[in-house]
Design an enzyme around this catalytic site. Structure first.
Site, PDB file in Angstrom:
ATOM      1  N   SER A   1       0.853  -1.178   0.000  1.00 21.95           N
ATOM      2  CA  SER A   1       0.000   0.000   0.000  1.00 21.95           C
ATOM      3  C   SER A   1       0.891   1.230   0.000  1.00 21.95           C
ATOM      4  O   SER A   1       2.080   1.150   0.324  1.00 21.95           O
ATOM      5  CB  SER A   1      -0.871  -0.001   1.270  1.00 21.95           C
ATOM      6  OG  SER A   1      -1.510   1.232   1.470  1.00 21.95           O
TER       7      SER A   1
ATOM      8  N   TYR B   1      -2.472  -1.214  10.374  1.00 21.60           N
ATOM      9  CA  TYR B   1      -2.428  -1.351   8.917  1.00 21.60           C
ATOM     10  C   TYR B   1      -1.089  -0.858   8.377  1.00 21.60           C
ATOM     11  O   TYR B   1      -0.436  -1.536   7.574  1.00 21.60           O
ATOM     12  CB  TYR B   1      -3.576  -0.552   8.310  1.00 21.60           C
ATOM     13  CG  TYR B   1      -3.655  -0.611   6.800  1.00 21.60           C
ATOM     14  CD1 TYR B   1      -4.093  -1.758   6.146  1.00 21.60           C
ATOM     15  CD2 TYR B   1      -3.313   0.503   6.020  1.00 21.60           C
ATOM     16  CE1 TYR B   1      -4.180  -1.806   4.770  1.00 21.60           C
ATOM     17  CE2 TYR B   1      -3.401   0.466   4.642  1.00 21.60           C
ATOM     18  CZ  TYR B   1      -3.842  -0.693   4.012  1.00 21.60           C
ATOM     19  OH  TYR B   1      -3.922  -0.732   2.646  1.00 21.60           O
TER      20      TYR B   1
END
Length: 289
Positions: free
Chosen positions: A147, A160
């Protein structure tokens, strides 16, 4: 469609986790258009069945295998079924992932465990299951989905961010190892910013949906095109939003080497805005000294 890509990949086997929706489904559909055989994996039987129908409608041979990527046994079964029903895997896309928007002190022990079990150990299990075969055949490609949060930080998403930073570090280390050992196997790390997927509409990402209104939010289909272009070029870094992310990445790197405290210049304001909306904390204000 790039005809050179179609010629190079036609008949090869792609295994894709998190394939029932979002980026995973877009990758599966694009692989099908390039003539690949596709093994789709996810945790939802119903969504997998729909995804398989979509892939087969493009004329591709496909199987759907329910698998929890946090469980090594499930990933082994995915590998075995892919090999038995489609042939030796060539592309392994470790794509499954989840997120949660919450302040660090609001993350429970279960939140941390689940985030790492899926986002990091899902990749690790994919490598443990598939890498020996790829190396033995001296051919293949690994795609690890990280990401932009593997390169930058997102306020109110510490679990995350930590998991995606780990995926980036793991992938770059693996790249150096595969290259130096002349393994015949290549690897890329996918670092998208905002993509219009279910991950941002999930209950764990409550309050983050406003980020999808950003002008740089991208469709999964556009991400898939960039991924397969990168695979054709054997390019390690896949930054789908490179132009948007560049100033924040450069600012963060400069702050590292000059040992300056993080400030607003190294954070994506669209993401900070959505984190503020979700938590009530103003992440767009200048940090206190």
């Amino acid at each position: 469609m790039n005809m050179d890509q179609a010629t190079a990949l036609s008949g090869k086997v792609a295994v894709i986790t998190g394939a029932a929706s979002g980026i995973g489904l877009a990758l599966a559909l694009h692989a099908a258009r390039l003539g690949m055989k596709v093994a789709l994996s996810d945790v939802s039987d119903d969504r997998l069945s729909i995804a398989r129908t979509q892939v087969e409608a493009l004329g591709a041979q496909a199987i759907a295998v329910r698998a929890d990527v946090s469980k090594f046994g499930d990933v082994e079964q995915l590998r075995d079924r892919a090999e038995r029903e489609l042939g030796a895997p060539w592309l392994v896309a470790n794509n499954a992932g989840i997120t949660k928007i919450a302040l660090t002190w609001s993350h429970s022990a279960a939140d941390w465990r689940r985030m790492f079990d899926i986002n990091l150990y899902g990749v690790v299990n994919g490598l443990l299951a598939f890498l020996p075969g790829l190396r033995a055949r001296r051919s293949g490609y690994i795609l690890n989905t990280a990401s932009a949060a593997g390169l930058l930080t997102i306020p109110a998403a510490s679990a995350y961010v930590a998991s995606k930073h780990a995926v980036v570090g793991l992938s770059e280390t693996l790249y150096r190892e595969l290259s130096a050992s002349r393994s015949g196997v290549s690897v890329s790390v996918l670092c998208p910013a905002l993509v219009k997927t279910n991950i941002m509409q999930s209950s764990d990402a409550a309050g983050a949906g406003s980020a999808m209104q950003s002008s740089h939010a991208m469709s999964p289909e556009d991400v898939a095109v960039q991924v397969f272009d990168a695979i054709a070029a054997k390019r390690f870094w896949i930054l789908t939003h490179a132009a948007h992310m560049e100033p924040y990445i450069r600012a963060r790197a400069e702050q590292m080497v000059t040992q300056e405290n993080p400030d607003l210049s190294s954070a994506d304001p669209d993401v900070a805005r959505s984190s503020s909306a979700a938590t009530g904390v103003d992440f767009l204000a200048a940090p206190s000294a």
